[in-house]
Motif scaffolding. Structure first.
Motif, mmCIF file in Angstrom:
data_model
loop_
_atom_site.group_PDB
_atom_site.id
_atom_site.type_symbol
_atom_site.label_atom_id
_atom_site.label_comp_id
_atom_site.label_asym_id
_atom_site.label_seq_id
_atom_site.Cartn_x
_atom_site.Cartn_y
_atom_site.Cartn_z
ATOM 1 N N GLY A 55 2.426 -10.341 -10.628
ATOM 2 C CA GLY A 55 1.260 -9.768 -11.296
ATOM 3 C C GLY A 55 -0.078 -10.263 -10.786
ATOM 4 O O GLY A 55 -1.118 -9.900 -11.328
ATOM 5 N N LYS A 56 -0.098 -11.092 -9.736
ATOM 6 C CA LYS A 56 -1.365 -11.573 -9.181
ATOM 7 C C LYS A 56 -1.971 -10.481 -8.317
ATOM 8 O O LYS A 56 -1.258 -9.765 -7.614
ATOM 9 C CB LYS A 56 -1.137 -12.836 -8.353
ATOM 10 C CG LYS A 56 -0.643 -13.999 -9.190
ATOM 11 C CD LYS A 56 -0.424 -15.218 -8.343
ATOM 12 C CE LYS A 56 0.105 -16.361 -9.203
ATOM 13 N NZ LYS A 56 0.353 -17.559 -8.403
ATOM 14 N N GLN A 57 -3.303 -10.356 -8.375
ATOM 15 C CA GLN A 57 -3.988 -9.307 -7.633
ATOM 16 C C GLN A 57 -4.953 -9.878 -6.605
ATOM 17 O O GLN A 57 -5.516 -10.949 -6.801
ATOM 18 C CB GLN A 57 -4.751 -8.391 -8.577
ATOM 19 C CG GLN A 57 -3.866 -7.583 -9.486
ATOM 20 C CD GLN A 57 -4.649 -6.591 -10.320
ATOM 21 O OE1 GLN A 57 -5.820 -6.787 -10.597
ATOM 22 N NE2 GLN A 57 -3.981 -5.525 -10.726
ATOM 23 N N ALA A 58 -5.127 -9.129 -5.518
ATOM 24 C CA ALA A 58 -6.082 -9.488 -4.471
ATOM 25 C C ALA A 58 -6.494 -8.202 -3.765
ATOM 26 O O ALA A 58 -5.825 -7.173 -3.885
ATOM 27 C CB ALA A 58 -5.449 -10.453 -3.483
ATOM 28 N N ALA A 59 -7.596 -8.269 -3.025
ATOM 29 C CA ALA A 59 -8.053 -7.121 -2.240
ATOM 30 C C ALA A 59 -7.982 -7.485 -0.767
ATOM 31 O O ALA A 59 -8.335 -8.599 -0.370
ATOM 32 C CB ALA A 59 -9.479 -6.754 -2.617
ATOM 33 N N HIS A 60 -7.497 -6.550 0.043
ATOM 34 C CA HIS A 60 -7.376 -6.763 1.487
ATOM 35 C C HIS A 60 -7.749 -5.500 2.234
ATOM 36 O O HIS A 60 -7.574 -4.388 1.731
ATOM 37 C CB HIS A 60 -5.929 -7.125 1.862
ATOM 38 C CG HIS A 60 -5.476 -8.431 1.321
ATOM 39 N ND1 HIS A 60 -5.895 -9.636 1.817
ATOM 40 C CD2 HIS A 60 -4.625 -8.716 0.303
ATOM 41 C CE1 HIS A 60 -5.320 -10.618 1.136
ATOM 42 N NE2 HIS A 60 -4.549 -10.080 0.213
ATOM 43 N N LYS A 61 -8.220 -5.671 3.464
ATOM 44 C CA LYS A 61 -8.445 -4.546 4.353
ATOM 45 C C LYS A 61 -7.101 -4.072 4.880
ATOM 46 O O LYS A 61 -6.127 -4.833 4.920
ATOM 47 C CB LYS A 61 -9.349 -4.962 5.505
ATOM 48 C CG LYS A 61 -10.743 -5.369 5.048
ATOM 49 C CD LYS A 61 -11.643 -5.605 6.237
ATOM 50 C CE LYS A 61 -13.018 -6.056 5.803
ATOM 51 N NZ LYS A 61 -13.749 -5.087 5.043
ATOM 52 N N ALA A 62 -7.017 -2.822 5.295
ATOM 53 C CA ALA A 62 -5.765 -2.254 5.793
ATOM 54 C C ALA A 62 -5.206 -3.065 6.960
ATOM 55 O O ALA A 62 -3.991 -3.232 7.087
ATOM 56 C CB ALA A 62 -5.983 -0.808 6.209
ATOM 57 N N GLU A 63 -6.088 -3.602 7.811
ATOM 58 C CA GLU A 63 -5.644 -4.372 8.973
ATOM 59 C C GLU A 63 -4.886 -5.631 8.608
ATOM 60 O O GLU A 63 -4.120 -6.161 9.409
ATOM 61 C CB GLU A 63 -6.845 -4.744 9.854
ATOM 62 C CG GLU A 63 -7.560 -3.552 10.464
ATOM 63 C CD GLU A 63 -8.557 -2.902 9.495
ATOM 64 O OE1 GLU A 63 -9.057 -3.576 8.571
ATOM 65 O OE2 GLU A 63 -8.824 -1.705 9.663
ATOM 66 N N ALA A 64 -5.106 -6.145 7.394
ATOM 67 C CA ALA A 64 -4.451 -7.371 6.953
ATOM 68 C C ALA A 64 -3.084 -7.113 6.322
ATOM 69 O O ALA A 64 -2.345 -8.043 6.030
ATOM 70 C CB ALA A 64 -5.340 -8.116 5.964
ATOM 71 N N LEU A 65 -2.749 -5.838 6.112
ATOM 72 C CA LEU A 65 -1.517 -5.481 5.431
ATOM 73 C C LEU A 65 -0.494 -4.928 6.418
ATOM 74 O O LEU A 65 -0.831 -4.199 7.344
ATOM 75 C CB LEU A 65 -1.781 -4.426 4.354
ATOM 76 C CG LEU A 65 -2.790 -4.824 3.275
ATOM 77 C CD1 LEU A 65 -3.130 -3.626 2.409
ATOM 78 C CD2 LEU A 65 -2.266 -5.970 2.443
ATOM 79 N N THR A 66 0.766 -5.286 6.179
ATOM 80 C CA THR A 66 1.885 -4.760 6.958
ATOM 81 C C THR A 66 2.856 -4.123 5.988
ATOM 82 O O THR A 66 3.187 -4.725 4.955
ATOM 83 C CB THR A 66 2.599 -5.893 7.718
ATOM 84 O OG1 THR A 66 1.646 -6.574 8.532
ATOM 85 C CG2 THR A 66 3.711 -5.358 8.585
ATOM 86 N N LYS A 67 3.314 -2.919 6.291
ATOM 87 C CA LYS A 67 4.273 -2.265 5.397
ATOM 88 C C LYS A 67 5.569 -3.064 5.365
ATOM 89 O O LYS A 67 6.064 -3.501 6.396
ATOM 90 C CB LYS A 67 4.525 -0.837 5.831
ATOM 91 C CG LYS A 67 3.355 0.075 5.538
ATOM 92 C CD LYS A 67 3.691 1.511 5.755
ATOM 93 C CE LYS A 67 2.487 2.377 5.434
ATOM 94 N NZ LYS A 67 2.788 3.804 5.615
#
Length: 69
Positions: A55-67
């Protein structure tokens, strides 16, 4: 790197604890505060609100995320 993530996608990202996984909850296109930190999102520079299984939330740019699978 996930160039085009969308709400509901399972993703992983690097964090101070090593790494985290969760899902994309919302695409952010305007500035806001999350956990006391300013997120400078805009229509031209969106960020994604992600939530871990805990349930913890954070914001990231798309470049920082991997499917994730």
């Amino acid at each position: 790197m996930a160039k085009s993530v969308k709400v509901g996608d399972k993703v992983k990202w690097k964090s101070s604890g090593g790494g985290s996984t969760g899902k994309v909850v919302k695409k952010l296109t305007s500035p806001r505060m999350i956990k006391g930190h300013k997120v400078a999102a805009s229509k031209d520079n969106p960020e994604y609100l992600v939530e871990t299984n805990e349930g913890k939330q954070a914001a990231h740019k798309a470049e920082a995320l991997t499917k994730a699978r």
